[in-house]
Structures are given as C-alpha cells and as structure tokens.
Design an enzyme around this catalytic site. Sequence first.
Site, short mmCIF file in Angstrom:
data_model
loop_
_atom_site.label_atom_id
_atom_site.label_comp_id
_atom_site.label_asym_id
_atom_site.label_seq_id
_atom_site.Cartn_x
_atom_site.Cartn_y
_atom_site.Cartn_z
N GLU A 1 0.78 -1.10 0.10
CA GLU A 1 0.07 0.10 -0.02
C GLU A 1 0.95 1.15 0.05
O GLU A 1 1.95 1.25 0.47
CB GLU A 1 -1.09 -0.01 1.27
CG GLU A 1 -0.21 -0.27 2.45
CD GLU A 1 -1.25 -0.54 3.62
OE1 GLU A 1 -2.12 -1.53 3.45
OE2 GLU A 1 -1.20 0.00 4.67
N TYR B 1 -5.09 2.20 8.09
CA TYR B 1 -4.05 1.21 7.74
C TYR B 1 -3.41 0.16 8.60
O TYR B 1 -2.68 -0.50 8.33
CB TYR B 1 -2.90 1.76 6.91
CG TYR B 1 -2.17 2.86 7.70
CD1 TYR B 1 -1.47 2.52 8.68
CD2 TYR B 1 -2.09 3.90 7.12
CE1 TYR B 1 -0.55 3.45 9.17
CE2 TYR B 1 -1.14 4.98 7.60
CZ TYR B 1 -0.36 4.75 8.77
OH TYR B 1 0.38 5.72 9.21
N CYS C 1 23.93 51.07 -10.34
CA CYS C 1 23.59 50.11 -10.94
C CYS C 1 22.06 50.06 -10.98
O CYS C 1 21.46 49.91 -9.74
CB CYS C 1 24.06 48.78 -10.08
SG CYS C 1 23.54 47.17 -10.41
N LYS D 1 11.25 2.97 0.01
CA LYS D 1 10.88 4.27 -0.27
C LYS D 1 11.30 4.64 -1.72
O LYS D 1 12.02 4.11 -2.60
CB LYS D 1 12.06 5.20 0.53
CG LYS D 1 11.74 4.96 1.99
CD LYS D 1 10.68 5.55 2.69
CE LYS D 1 10.95 7.00 2.59
NZ LYS D 1 11.44 7.49 3.97
N LYS E 1 2.63 4.60 0.93
CA LYS E 1 3.08 5.21 2.11
C LYS E 1 2.79 6.51 2.23
O LYS E 1 3.37 7.40 0.99
CB LYS E 1 4.67 4.97 2.43
CG LYS E 1 5.28 5.48 3.59
CD LYS E 1 6.69 5.18 3.90
CE LYS E 1 7.13 5.33 5.40
NZ LYS E 1 6.96 6.88 5.60
N CYS F 1 25.12 46.76 -14.85
CA CYS F 1 25.89 47.97 -15.08
C CYS F 1 27.16 48.04 -15.30
O CYS F 1 27.87 49.18 -15.46
CB CYS F 1 25.72 48.96 -13.55
SG CYS F 1 26.91 48.24 -12.56
N CYS G 1 28.46 43.41 -6.97
CA CYS G 1 28.55 44.45 -7.71
C CYS G 1 29.12 45.54 -7.00
O CYS G 1 28.68 45.93 -5.94
CB CYS G 1 27.34 44.67 -8.58
SG CYS G 1 27.20 46.39 -9.28
N CYS H 1 29.49 43.24 -13.48
CA CYS H 1 28.05 43.26 -13.04
C CYS H 1 27.32 43.33 -14.42
O CYS H 1 27.60 44.48 -15.27
CB CYS H 1 27.81 44.62 -12.37
SG CYS H 1 25.82 44.86 -12.22
S1 IVH Z 1 2.18 1.05 8.94
C1 IVH Z 1 3.81 -0.79 12.86
N1 IVH Z 1 1.22 1.86 6.53
O1 IVH Z 1 5.07 5.71 8.11
C2 IVH Z 1 3.86 -0.25 11.23
N2 IVH Z 1 2.56 3.45 8.08
O2 IVH Z 1 7.73 5.09 8.69
C3 IVH Z 1 2.68 1.14 11.59
N3 IVH Z 1 2.73 5.71 6.95
O3 IVH Z 1 4.37 6.34 11.43
C4 IVH Z 1 2.95 1.62 10.22
N4 IVH Z 1 1.54 5.24 5.16
O4 IVH Z 1 3.08 7.53 9.94
C5 IVH Z 1 1.99 2.03 7.56
N5 IVH Z 1 0.37 2.60 4.77
C6 IVH Z 1 1.05 2.86 5.84
C7 IVH Z 1 1.77 3.98 5.90
C8 IVH Z 1 2.32 4.45 7.07
C9 IVH Z 1 2.41 6.16 5.91
C10 IVH Z 1 3.84 6.43 7.91
C11 IVH Z 1 3.33 6.31 9.30
C12 IVH Z 1 4.28 5.64 9.99
C13 IVH Z 1 5.54 5.79 9.23
C14 IVH Z 1 6.59 4.79 9.50
#
Ligand code: IVH
Length: 701
Positions: free
Chosen positions: A133, A245, A451, A333, A135, A430, A445, A427
């Site tokens: 999912e 989530y 200028c 990431k 982030k 000028c 300058c 410059c």
């Molecule tokens: S799960 C125990 N799911 O990322 C795990 N975190 O780096 C709990 N975050 O503090 C987090 N989207 O603020 C989870 N789909 C997602 C997320 C998510 C964003 C953030 C959250 C967490 C941080 C961790």
Amino acid sequence: MTARDPSAVACGDLSRAEARWELARLAAEIRHHDILYYQQDAPEVSDADYDALRRRNAEIEARFPELILPDSPSRRVGAEPAAGFAKIRHAVAMLSLENAFTDEDVADFFDGVRRFIKELKDDPSQPLEVVAEPKIDGLSASLRYEDGLFVQGATRGDGTEGEDITANLRTLADVPKRLTGAGWPRIVEVRGEVYMGKADFAALNRRQEDRGEKIFANPRNAAAGSLRQLDPAVTARRPLSFFAYAWGEVSEPVDGSHWAVLRRFHDWGFKVNPLARLCRTVDEALALYREIGAGRAALPYDIDGVVYKVNRMDWQERLGFVSRAPRWAVAHKFPAEQAETVLDRIEIQVGRTGVLTPVAHLRPVTVGGVVVSRATLHNEDYIAEKDIRIGDTAVIQRAGDVIPQVVRIVAERRPAGAIPYVFPETCPACGSQAIREPDEAARRCTGGLICPAQAVERLKHFVGREAFDIEGLGRKHIEEFWADGLIRTPGDIFRLREKQVAIAGREGWGEQSAQKLVDAIAARRDVELPRFLGALGIRQVGASTARLLARVYGSLAHLRTAMEKAAAGEETAEYGELIAIDGIGPAVATDLIGFFAEPHNRDILDDLAANVRVAEFVAPATAGSPIAGKTVVFTGTLELMTRGEAKARAEALGAKVAGSVSAKTDFVIAGPGAGSKAKKAAELGVKTLTEAEWLDLIGQD
Ligand code: IVH
C-alpha cells in the site's frame, strides 16, 4: 474631536487608538461567528464576509503589530491551557518502519520473513503474501473507539506517548464519530495517516497568503501544523483527510489477514487507500511499486514509498518487532524526484545589495508533477565544484516545495567543445566591477547607486510586504515602470498619481486598476518608523534592527541627526551611543552611518519626507512583562504562529529580537529543525526554550 466609526476607515488611515478599538471589535465578532459556525452549526454570515473580517484583522495587525491582542483571531492559541495537549500513553506502541531503498533490500525483507517462519522455510513453494500500500506522506494518528463511538485520538509522539488531539481529530470528515456496519470489537484503536491533499494544500496556502498568514512549505507540514492547533476551530477550517491502515489496542484479537482488516475498516466507515493490493511474490510487489511510482505525480496526495506488510495476522504476531519497527513490514521508499534536462544558459541575477546569483535556465522538464525551467546555482564555487557548463545535461532534483537544485551533470552527455563556465567579474547590469571579499562565497557588484539592477531590487524591496506593503504594485510592475521611466526613486512611487492617466492606458491596465493602485499607494502614506527604516534596504538593517533603532531613536529626524553626527568619527558621543545598542556591532554601524552620509540617499530621504508621514515610535507599555529588556532569538520552525507574529509579540512585550545568538542573548526559542543557533546557545549556556515553554513564560495561553 469628532469620533468616527473605525470600521468604516481604510486600514491605512486608522489612528493607533482607532486600530486598537477595531482589533478588539474584530476579535469579538470573529469569535462570535466561530461559535455559531463550529459549535452551533448555524452561521450568520457568508464565508466571504467571514474571510473579509479575518483579512481586515490581519491587515490592521500587520500595520500595528504591537497592538495584536493575546486572544486575536490570528493567534488562535487562546482556547486551551498553555501547557498544550495532554499526554496519552499508547497501550500498544506506535512503531516506525524499516526502510528499503533497492530491489535487493525488498528481496532481503522477503527472505528474512521466509527464514523466520518455519512453514515458509521448509516449503519454498508456499507463497508469502504481502499487502502493498502507498506510504502516505502525512502524520500518523490513533483513533480509539469504545462501543463504536470515537472517544479519543492521539498523535504518535515518541511512539510510547502521544498527545491528546481528540477535539482536533473530531473535526475531520474522514474520522467517523460512530462506526458503521457491524462486528467491531468493544474497544478498538484504528490507526492511519492524517494528510492534506495537494489541491487542498495549494488552496490553503492561497488563503493563508491572502490573509497574511503563515505559508506552509509542503502538504505534510501543513497537515502537521493544522492538526497540532490548540484551537480545534482552526483545525476544522483546514482540509485534512485520513486513511486507515493499522490498529492498536483491541478488546478481541484480530485474526485473519491484514487484507481482511482493511476491508473491515472500510465497512466501519473509514477510507482505506484504493491502491492497496495483495502481492504473492517479490516480483509482483516490485511491479506494483513501479506502477504506483509512475502514477505518483498524478495522485491527489503526496506519497513517499510503498509499504509491504505480511498479510497473515498469525505470522505478523509471530514475527513481532525488532527495536522500534515490525519484522513483518517494510517501507520501500521512492528516490527523491529527479529528472534530466539540458542547461541552456546561466543567467546572473543582481540582488538588492549587489550579490551576483547564478541561475540555470533549463529546457522545461517535469519533476514530480511540476514543470521546472530554472534552478538556482547558488554561487560561483557551486558551479566550479560540479563543473557545470552551458549545454550540459543536468540532473535536477526537487524535494518537497524547495527551489529545484542541480544535483550533478551527466558527464557522458556533455557536448563536444563545452568549455568551463567563467563567472563574470563585472556586473551584467551596470558593468561595474564585481568583487569577492576573501571570506565570502558571494561576488558583489560595486556599482552601488549607479547599478540599475540594484535600484530595481531596492524598489521591489521598498514596496514589499515587509516594507511599505503596497497592494497591487508587484515585482513585475516595478520592473516595467522602471523600464519606462515612471519610477526611478522611492519618492516617484508617491508621484504616480500624476501619471494615473498614462498608467490606465498601459497594456494590462485600465482606469479602474490605475485608480486602485493610486488609492493603495495613498493608503500607505502614513508609515510606522520601523517599517520605514526597514524599507530603505540599508545593508544589514532588517526588520529587527529597524525596530531596535526605532525604539532607541524614536523618530526619523532624531535618527538622521544622530547618524550624521556619528559620521564625524568613532570618538563622537553619537557613535558611542549607536555602538552601545545591544545588537548593533561596528559592521552594522558602518553601513548605517554610510547610508545616511551618502548624498543620493539624503536626497531620497528628503524627497520621501515630503511624501510620507513617518510616525514617531511609541514604546509599548511593558510594565510587568517578564521579558522586558531581554534579548531573544527564534530559530527552527515555529508551529503555533508565524515568525513575524512571534517577533511582534516579543517586541510588544518589550523584548529585543535578535537574529543571532551571542553571550548577550537571554533566551533562544528553538522549534523543530533548529540547527547551529541552538547549538551555539548550548555552548554559551543561553537558556533554550521550546515554543510552548516560551508561550508559557510570556503568559500566552
Ligand atoms: S504501517 C507498525 N502503513 O510511515 C507499522 N505506515 O515510517 C505502522 N505511514 O509512522 C505503520 N503510510 O506515519 C504504515 N500505509 C502505511 C503508511 C504508514 C504512511 C507512515 C506512518 C508511520 C511511518 C513509518
């Protein structure tokens, strides 16, 4: 004296007494509408009328910062105790995630889980399902429900202890006040991300700007700032959203799968992210990662990666945690957003004080959904270090909302014959020599008053928000009016009235807009002394020094006479008096005295004196103030008010606000991201306060 109704007077024409009266009236009126709107759901006025009240309040406060009331609608810290939010201990810790950056890291995560769970280790053919999912780039919150009712909401805090932001979370449409559907445990904590959508963020910043309030750097900061408001009425006006989530404490064990839990969240009335998918192999997970990454710019909210979570709950249970992160999840990431493009040319911009800044002009390229055609190159050393040449292909990076940067040059794509860039020593505006002082990165300058680039920049500064703040006279207008000779000196601005017909006839202008401009200029003929001094653009004399000078000298005439006498030498009493001011050292003194001694500047001052009225500085009453006479430094990000407002408050209470930390500093107020100044304070043993402690000290609650 005939009393007039201040609410009918243009902001620029208000006397101090009228402004004070009007601010008190506005505070009461806005508070009245807030209660009708937020607590009784029965507003009496339209949003536009409400906005107009707040705007007028902001305008008057900008003109009379010393009159800002502790319970001003622009402050909004008045509703709750100064200590801020109550603390809440999380029954189940709110953890963070391990990061993965490469495909190998992700494969290692899958392998690790396979090695940990015996069934998987023993049977490589058995699939390891994960839910992938997005982030979400926001901040996490935990929502507690008892018997289906929302009873408490908390921030993550340090993971163990967060802050009670129940009232704020209650204002979010995405936070169900009562769970829908069926089958929820008697006690359940639903966790997820509070965020602000990109369009909502842009609209919020536009509104903030219109009202002269804080501009947020990115949606995440805006979400955080909005959620951590002491007054929930402010949060209510901010467009915040929530995706569920995860979960915390539950009165009955959660079994089945993470996928099934997401489905239950949905049934209970939460939003769950629609891009979440079940993946059965590393390759499937990586394919989804690339797909989500490719669509990232078009998404209506910011994401910074993809989270993979082991789907089976019993396996999650067994995998458990290592220090602060679960073994059953990882955050893959995205790399910082980058793009390659050709650098067509390097332009040298000349600033108000003559600094030459190189700017790369790029073939337009989309980076993270935004078209970029320029990037700063900072200074000549930066160009030399990266060996940036015209015609090069450059890797451009955009992180959040910051100015795009040139990360590096793609050496293989350098055109034949490209020669190293030679930074100009004159410059471009000028032709005067541009020199570099031994310890400075900047080349400047030396043209000074001759200028034109510096002159135009000085005029832009003069009309800018922090200075004369002339509405409708933007940077572009200054450039155009300068080019056509309508404005050459600050005094010319106040003579534009005589050229109203000519302005009305210009392209893009009309009678109405010309009239509006002339009116806006007229509204600024009365100016406070600190604003006036700051507007002059004297080197090293920013808003804080200007205020300091105003406080010490009281009037423009007095300051001018003193500076002229001080020009006779360091042994004069006037020089001694100047240098004795806390916050003014010999370098500033030299620039100041130099400014007032320069014949051209004296002409400008005489000309202005005939066109504007500079009010004498009236020291605010500070009896009983705990910070009267103290020197304070703000550093890092302030979360409860803008820097400008914090400064204004401190000064209204008789403190001096300095820009750098020295042994003379009494307090450093350090927000998140405080760097060298906080460090220096620690070294010098200067007392450092958090923003909340500071508000506590000055009795703002
Ligand atoms: S799960 C125990 N799911 O990322 C795990 N975190 O780096 C709990 N975050 O503090 C987090 N989207 O603020 C989870 N789909 C997602 C997320 C998510 C964003 C953030 C959250 C967490 C941080 C961790």
